[in-house]
Scaffold this active site. Structure first.
Site, PDB file in Angstrom:
ATOM      1  N   ARG A  80       0.853  -1.183   0.000  1.00 37.47           N
ATOM      2  CA  ARG A  80       0.000   0.000   0.000  1.00 37.47           C
ATOM      3  C   ARG A  80       0.891   1.236   0.000  1.00 37.47           C
ATOM      4  O   ARG A  80       1.537   1.545   0.990  1.00 37.47           O
ATOM      5  CB  ARG A  80      -0.928   0.001   1.233  1.00 37.47           C
ATOM      6  CG  ARG A  80      -1.761   1.250   1.316  1.00 37.47           C
ATOM      7  CD  ARG A  80      -2.557   1.375   2.599  1.00 37.47           C
ATOM      8  NE  ARG A  80      -3.229   2.665   2.627  1.00 37.47           N
ATOM      9  CZ  ARG A  80      -3.208   3.476   3.678  1.00 37.47           C
ATOM     10  NH1 ARG A  80      -2.577   3.121   4.791  1.00 37.47           N
ATOM     11  NH2 ARG A  80      -3.829   4.650   3.634  1.00 37.47           N
ATOM     12  N   HIS A 124      -3.394  10.729   0.135  1.00 36.08           N
ATOM     13  CA  HIS A 124      -2.904  10.602   1.516  1.00 36.08           C
ATOM     14  C   HIS A 124      -2.401  11.966   1.972  1.00 36.08           C
ATOM     15  O   HIS A 124      -1.236  12.175   2.275  1.00 36.08           O
ATOM     16  CB  HIS A 124      -1.784   9.557   1.579  1.00 36.08           C
ATOM     17  CG  HIS A 124      -1.533   8.996   2.957  1.00 36.08           C
ATOM     18  ND1 HIS A 124      -1.574   7.654   3.262  1.00 36.08           N
ATOM     19  CD2 HIS A 124      -1.213   9.628   4.117  1.00 36.08           C
ATOM     20  CE1 HIS A 124      -1.302   7.484   4.550  1.00 36.08           C
ATOM     21  NE2 HIS A 124      -1.079   8.653   5.096  1.00 36.08           N
ATOM     22  N   GLU A 169      -7.691   8.340   5.903  1.00 30.43           N
ATOM     23  CA  GLU A 169      -7.982   8.974   7.185  1.00 30.43           C
ATOM     24  C   GLU A 169      -8.572  10.382   7.070  1.00 30.43           C
ATOM     25  O   GLU A 169      -7.957  11.386   7.511  1.00 30.43           O
ATOM     26  CB  GLU A 169      -6.721   9.038   8.031  1.00 30.43           C
ATOM     27  CG  GLU A 169      -6.165   7.681   8.325  1.00 30.43           C
ATOM     28  CD  GLU A 169      -5.161   7.691   9.447  1.00 30.43           C
ATOM     29  OE1 GLU A 169      -4.794   8.758   9.948  1.00 30.43           O
ATOM     30  OE2 GLU A 169      -4.743   6.582   9.816  1.00 30.43           O
ATOM     31  N   ASN A 290      -7.298   1.721   9.869  1.00 32.48           N
ATOM     32  CA  ASN A 290      -5.984   2.059  10.424  1.00 32.48           C
ATOM     33  C   ASN A 290      -6.176   2.171  11.937  1.00 32.48           C
ATOM     34  O   ASN A 290      -7.036   2.952  12.373  1.00 32.48           O
ATOM     35  CB  ASN A 290      -5.487   3.418   9.917  1.00 32.48           C
ATOM     36  CG  ASN A 290      -5.272   3.454   8.421  1.00 32.48           C
ATOM     37  OD1 ASN A 290      -5.395   2.444   7.744  1.00 32.48           O
ATOM     38  ND2 ASN A 290      -4.925   4.632   7.898  1.00 32.48           N
ATOM     39  N   TYR A 292      -4.112   2.008  15.982  1.00 39.89           N
ATOM     40  CA  TYR A 292      -2.857   1.935  16.728  1.00 39.89           C
ATOM     41  C   TYR A 292      -3.055   1.701  18.223  1.00 39.89           C
ATOM     42  O   TYR A 292      -2.316   0.968  18.848  1.00 39.89           O
ATOM     43  CB  TYR A 292      -2.057   3.216  16.512  1.00 39.89           C
ATOM     44  CG  TYR A 292      -1.576   3.366  15.091  1.00 39.89           C
ATOM     45  CD1 TYR A 292      -2.393   3.917  14.093  1.00 39.89           C
ATOM     46  CD2 TYR A 292      -0.308   2.914  14.729  1.00 39.89           C
ATOM     47  CE1 TYR A 292      -1.957   4.037  12.787  1.00 39.89           C
ATOM     48  CE2 TYR A 292       0.136   3.038  13.414  1.00 39.89           C
ATOM     49  CZ  TYR A 292      -0.700   3.589  12.456  1.00 39.89           C
ATOM     50  OH  TYR A 292      -0.275   3.705  11.156  1.00 39.89           O
ATOM     51  N   GLU A 363      -3.490  -0.042   8.256  1.00 37.51           N
ATOM     52  CA  GLU A 363      -2.326   0.441   9.026  1.00 37.51           C
ATOM     53  C   GLU A 363      -2.390  -0.079  10.461  1.00 37.51           C
ATOM     54  O   GLU A 363      -3.457  -0.055  11.074  1.00 37.51           O
ATOM     55  CB  GLU A 363      -2.287   1.978   9.113  1.00 37.51           C
ATOM     56  CG  GLU A 363      -1.823   2.674   7.877  1.00 37.51           C
ATOM     57  CD  GLU A 363      -1.793   4.178   8.053  1.00 37.51           C
ATOM     58  OE1 GLU A 363      -1.582   4.676   9.178  1.00 37.51           O
ATOM     59  OE2 GLU A 363      -2.026   4.878   7.039  1.00 37.51           O
TER      60      GLU A 363
END
Ligand code: GCO
Length: 467
Positions: A80, A124, A169, A290, A292, A363
Site C-alpha cells: 500500500r 494521503h 484517514e 488504520n 494503533y 495500518e
C-alpha cells in the site's frame, strides 16, 4: 499449551506494508510535480519538529527499485503506497504530468514483476496547493476535482492494479489539519472544520464511482479508528466520550456503511443534501481500518487542554483526551493496548452487522526509535512484541467472526512522520537520512518469518480459510 511461535492466520490471508507519498518519496519539485499543502506547511517556521520536511524524506522517488527488492525479500503479498496527486495533476485539475504518471508506471510494473500486488491510496493528505489555496477540503469543488483525478489514475492503471483505496484517514485531516491546526493546512477551526469531513466523504463516494467507471474495482477506504474509553462512569465523562466516539469514529464510517450520519451529530453538521449521502454510501468492496491504540476521553477539564502529538487541543472543546495509564508506551508515547484492537473490530461487527464488508487492516504499527548497534543490527524487539500482540488480538476478532482479509503493517521504512518530522521511526527498515542507507531491523526478519510460516503451513492445518 505454549503460545505458538507466530500467530496463525488463513493461508490466503494477505500480508503487506503501507507507506505514503509525501512521507517517503522526496523529489518534491522534480519532473513536474506541483506543490502540495504539505510543501507549504513545512515551509512555515515552527510547524514541524526540527524544521524537518519531506523534500528528500527516504528519496524513494529515486530508490524505489531498492525498496521494491526489500519488499520482495520480505515476502509480502501487497504494497500500500499512495499516489501524489500534485505529481500527476500539478494544479489539482486538468492536464496530466506525464513524467509524474511515468514514475508510478515504473513503480507498479516493478511491483508486479516482483509478484507484489499494488494496493495504492489515491489521496494521503498531499492536497495540490492550488486547490488548498482555493479553500481545500472546505470547498465542495475539491471533491469534484478528486473525482476527475480518480478517473484519470483509475483509467491509466485499471488493468494492472487490483486493489484501490480512495482516501486515507479523513478524520485526521479534518481534526488535525482543519480543526486543530497541527497538520497541513494548519487551520484551527474547531467544529467549523466539519464541512471538510463531509467534502472528504463526498470525494470518497465520487472517487469510487469514477474508479468503477474507469474499469477499476476492489475498492475500499482507509479510515483511522480507535476504541474510545470513557475516563470514568460518571455521566459527564460518558457523554463526552460518546460525543468524541461519534466525531472520531462513526461520523466517518456510518455515512459510508449506512448512508446516514450519526443522529447525535445533527446539531454540529452543516446542512447535507440527501443526494450527497447516496454518493458517500456508494457500495465499496471492503473497508480499511488504520488503528494503533485506544483513546481515553472525559469531560472538558477547565484549563487543561488535550495534547495530540505534543500539541494542545483547544481547551474549549466539549471533551478532553486523557492519558491512558498502566500500559507500556511507544517512543511516541502512545499506549500499547492490544485488547483494544479486538474491542474495536468487534464494535464494528456489532454496529454494522451485514452492512460491514470484509475488512483489511490498512495500518497498524508503532514508533520505536532503535538504531543500528555496534554491529549494524537494529534490535527492535519492542516492535516485534507490539506487532505480535496486535496480530494475536486481530486473530481473536477473526475467531469471533470478524471477516478480515489482510494486514498492512505501518510502515516499510522509517519516514517523515508529519508534524514530528523524522523524530519518530515506524519502519521495519531503518533509514539513515544522512546516507539513505536502508537497514532491515530485527522486526523485518520477524515479519518475513511470520509470513513464510503462515504460507508454508501444511494444508489442512488452516485456522479457517478466508471465503
Ligand atoms: C496516520 C497516517 C500515517 C502515519 C501513521 C503513524 O495514520 O496518521 O496514515 O501517515 O504516519 O499512522 O502516525
Amino acid at each position: 499449551m505454549d503460545k505458538p511461535a507466530f500467530p496463525t492466520f488463513p493461508r490466503n490471508f494477505s500480508w503487506g506494508v503501507s507507506t505514503a507519498a509525501y512521507q517517503i518519496e522526496g523529489a518534491v519539485a522534480e519532473d513536474g510535480r506541483g506543490p502540495s499543502s504539505w510543501d507549504a506547511f513545512v515551509a512555515q517556521p515552527g510547524r514541524v519538529v526540527n524544521g524537518d520536511t519531506g523534500e528528500v524524506a527516504c528519496d524513494h522517488y529515486h530508490r524505489y527499485r531498492e525498496d521494491t527488492a526489500l519488499m520482495k525479500d520480505l515476502g509480502i503479498d501487497a504494497y500500500r503506497f499512495s499516489f501524489s496527486w500534485p505529481r500527476i495533476q500539478p494544479g489539482g485539475r486538468g492536464a496530466v504530468n506525464a513524467a509524474g504518471l511515468g514514475f508510478y508506471d515504473k513503480l507498479v510494473d516493478g511491483l508486479l514483476e516482483a509478484g507484489i500486488t499494488p494496493a495504492p491510496t489515491l489521496f494521503h493528505w498531499d492536497t495540490p496547493l492550488e486547490l488548498e489555496e482555493a479553500g481545500g477540503w472546505l470547498n465542495r469543488d475539491t471533491a469534484e476535482r478528486f473525482a476527475e483525478y480518480a478517473g484519470i489514475v483509475g483509467g491509466h492503471f485499471a488493468d494492472r492494479i487490483p486493489q484501490w483505496i480512495t482516501i486515507n484517514e479523513p478524520v485526521v485531516l479534518t481534526m488535525l489539519g482543519y480543526g486543530a491546526g497541527i497538520q497541513a493546512p494548519g487551520l484551527a477551526l474547531g467544529f467549523e472544520a466539519l464541512p471538510a469531513a463531509h467534502h472528504l466523504l463526498l470525494a470518497h463516494g465520487l472517487g469510487v464511482q469514477a474508479l468503477r467507471s474507469a474499469g477499476a474495482g476492489n475498492i475500499g477506504i482507509a479510515n483511522n479508528h480507535a476504541a474510545t474509553w470513557p475516563a470514568s462512569e460518571h455521566e459527564e465523562d460518558l457523554q463526552a466520550a460518546g460525543l468524541y466516539d461519534n466525531i472520531a469514529n462513526w461520523i466517518f464510517a456510518d455515512p459510508i456503511l449506512t448512508g446516514a450520519y450519526p443522529p447525535e451529530l445533527e446539531p454540529f453538521l452543516p446542512p447535507v443534501p440527501d443526494a450527497d449521502l447516496a454518493v458517500i454510501s456508494t457500495p465499496i468492496d471492503w473497508y480499511g481500518i488504520n488503528s494503533y491504540n485506544p483513546t481515553l476521553v472525559g469531560a472538558p477539564t477547565a484549563g487543561e487542554a488535550a495534547l495530540v502529538d505534543g500539541h494542545e487541543l483547544d481547551a474549549s472543546l466539549p471533551f478532553s483526551l486523557r492519558e491512558i495509564e498502566g500500559y507500556p508506551r511507544t517512543d511516541f508515547d502512545w499506549p500499547v493496548v492490544p485488547a483494544a484492537f479486538t474491542e474495536l473490530l468487534l464494535a464494528f461487527k456489532d454496529r454494522y452487522g451485514e452492512k460491514l464488508p470484509p475488512i483489511y487492516i490498512t495500518e497498524n504499527g508503532a514508533a520505536f526509535n532503535d538504531g543500528p548497534d555496534g554491529e549494524g543490527r537494529v534490535r527492535d524487539s519492542r516492535r516485534i512484541d507490539y506487532t505480535d500482540a496486535h496480530l494475536r488480538a486481530l486473530k481473536a476478532a477473526m475467531d469471533a467472526g470478524v471477516d478480515v482479509r489482510g494486514y498492512f503493517h505501518w510502515s516499510l521504512l522509517d519516514n517523515f512522520e508529519w508534524a514530528v518530522g523524522f523524530s519518530q521511526r515506524f519502519g521495519l527498515v531503518h533509514v539513515d537520512y544522512e546516507t539513505q542507507k536502508r537497514t532491515p531491523k530485527d522486526s523485518y526478519h520477524w515479519y518475513q518469518e511470520l509470513i513464510r510460516s503462515n504460507k508454508e503451513r501444511p494444508a489442512g492445518n488452516d485456522e479457517g480459510t478466508l471465503s
